[in-house]
Write an enzyme that holds these catalytic residues in place. Structure first.
Site, short mmCIF file in Angstrom:
data_model
loop_
_atom_site.label_atom_id
_atom_site.label_comp_id
_atom_site.label_asym_id
_atom_site.label_seq_id
_atom_site.Cartn_x
_atom_site.Cartn_y
_atom_site.Cartn_z
N PHE A 1 -11.73 78.49 33.94
CA PHE A 1 -13.17 78.77 34.51
C PHE A 1 -13.89 78.36 33.94
O PHE A 1 -15.48 79.51 33.84
CB PHE A 1 -12.07 80.57 34.85
N LYS A 2 -13.87 79.04 32.24
CA LYS A 2 -14.90 79.42 30.90
C LYS A 2 -15.63 77.52 31.37
O LYS A 2 -16.69 77.74 30.95
CB LYS A 2 -13.76 79.12 29.93
N ASP A 3 -15.53 76.64 32.14
CA ASP A 3 -16.24 75.51 32.28
C ASP A 3 -17.70 76.30 33.13
O ASP A 3 -18.81 75.93 32.37
CB ASP A 3 -16.16 74.37 33.62
#
Ligand SMILES: *Cc1c(COP(=O)(O)O)cnc(C)c1O
Length: 428
Positions: free
Chosen positions: A106-108
């Site tokens: 999700f950090k993308d």
């Protein structure tokens, strides 16, 4: 958009300053002075809108005119370029898959948006900007992918030696170019402390333009609020109130959910799911916040002993525990429970969850209530292949993005857990 420091509300910052500084000058975290509420009509019509369209509206409402409309449109269409599908497990539980970006976590979302926004704010500068980031695994890969080849920006990633998976390490060390990876002889908390020391080092900061891409940077949090709307949109047709279950480490993801909620998204409740590093669930139980050394677990991206966004949560609630526990419940689980949950979900729902989402699933299961639970699927299971294979008892094929990594060259620099070493490296 104007921001203040959680340590001194009279200290004000522009969005540009907030992104470039990471932390406030007094060491506090930056928070928006005003969180504007989206109108009901926008919420009701979410199902008619695309993910980028929703993101633009949320961003614009939060950021105001800090970034001109055309530039913001461009930033959004570049960064919200992969979907966040909601996969139903049962009649009242679903996984919001946030792992379809380049680093499969999700950090993308945060990294893609922040890279474009920083590059926008940095466009007229002559000196290079250095992004300093500590990672327990996934942040580094997302940040490296987001900033690779961005002109005028160098990235220095600190990660705990031997404590990230082989594939995670390759995600940090295989880019080269403007991305450098430092393998630190210490824990994630040590890496985080080194980064904080660098930010508090006046003379270093006079010599070098430094910022952070950890979730202390508001530039990462803003885009993370977008997918709460996108997940909500996909669950609106069912009738129960929606609860978000957030596998948590530094609590950036949960804080972004609170922002979405403040902006008018009717999230009924949050469930903060941790592994045995349960500092926040303990706080929710007792009112006492007691950071301690982090312990290694299978959900390594959540091995955090002193969650850096906790002050933001306190700030949003005027430090009132009574109010916080109305909105947020906590739950923690062990590694053996996590392994069992991976097996159960596979057996019952024919779905493979990664160890972090498994911690979320366990929280959801052990706190059943009359909610529709959206569990955040924070990483693709393939990133934790050895754990998954062990849990399921067979070798699942590797995700093609990761398969490609195995053929790339890895370059890293070993660093003692010593601030002066980091300092000289940065000044070199
Ligand atoms: C970073 C990460 C988390 C924890 O997110 P926070 O915002 O630090 O709470 C959970 N799961 C995965 C897979 C992560 O990479």
């Amino acid at each position: 958009m104007e921001l203040y420091s959680t340590r001194d509300k009279n200290q004000r910052y522009t969005l540009r300053e907030a992104l470039l500084l990471g932390l406030a000058r007094d060491g506090g975290l930056l928070m928006p002075t005003e969180i504007r509420v989206l109108d009901d009509d926008f919420i009701k019509t979410l199902p008619d809108r695309s993910f980028p369209e929703i993101s633009y509206r949320v961003a614009h409402t939060l950021i105001g005119d800090s970034i001109p409309e055309n530039d913001l449109q461009e930033i959004i269409s570049g960064s919200i370029s992969f979907p966040a599908p909601l996969i139903k497990l049962s009649s009242d539980q679903a996984i919001l898959e946030l792992f379809h970006g380049p680093s499969l976590a999700f950090k993308d979302f945060g990294a893609q948006f922040m890279a474009r926004t920083l590059s926008y704010f940095n466009r007229n500068e002559n000196d290079h900007l250095t992004i300093l980031v500590a990672t327990s695994g996934d942040t580094g890969g997302a940040v490296a992918a987001g900033f690779h080849n961005v002109p005028g920006i160098n990235v220095v990633i600190l990660y705990p030696k031997g404590k990230v998976s082989k594939l995670q390490e390759l995600q940090l060390t295989s880019f080269g170019g403007n991305i450098s990876a430092l393998s630190v002889q210490g824990t994630f908390d040590d890496c985080q402390t080194l980064v904080k020391q660098a930010f508090n080092d006046r003379s270093l900061r006079e010599a070098k333009r430094l910022t952070s891409a950890n979730s202390i940077n508001i530039g990462r949090l803003i885009p993370q609020s977008f997918y709460y709307f996108e997940g909500f949109k996909q669950a609106m047709s069912q009738l129960k109130p929606i609860r978000y279950v957030v596998p948590s480490g530094n609590f950036g993801n949960l804080t972004a959910g609170l922002l979405a909620s403040r902006m008018g998204l009717p999230i009924a409740r949050f469930l903060a799911a941790t592994n045995i590093n349960d500092i926040v669930p303990q706080y929710l139980k007792s009112g006492l916040f007691q950071p301690r050394k982090s312990q290694e677990t299978l959900s390594n991206a959540m091995d955090v002993g002193n969650p850096s966004n906790f002050d933001r949560i306190l700030d949003l609630y005027g430090s009132t525990w009574n109010k916080i526990i109305v909105d947020i419940a906590g739950s923690s689980s062990t590694d053996s429970e996590t392994m069992e949950a991976i097996r159960t979900v596979y057996r019952q729902h024919d779905y493979i969850i990664d160890p972090h989402a498994a911690v979320g699933y366990l929280a959801s299961e052990s706190n059943r209530d009359n909610f529709f639970d959206i569990i955040l699927g924070t990483a693709h299971p393939s990133k934790f292949k050895s754990t998954i294979d062990k849990a399921l008892g067979y070798e699942a094929p590797l995700h093609p993005t990761l398969e490609k990594l195995l053929h790339l060259k890895s370059v890293k620099i070993e660093l003692e857990n010593n601030y002066n070493r980091l300092r000289s490296y940065l000044l070199d």
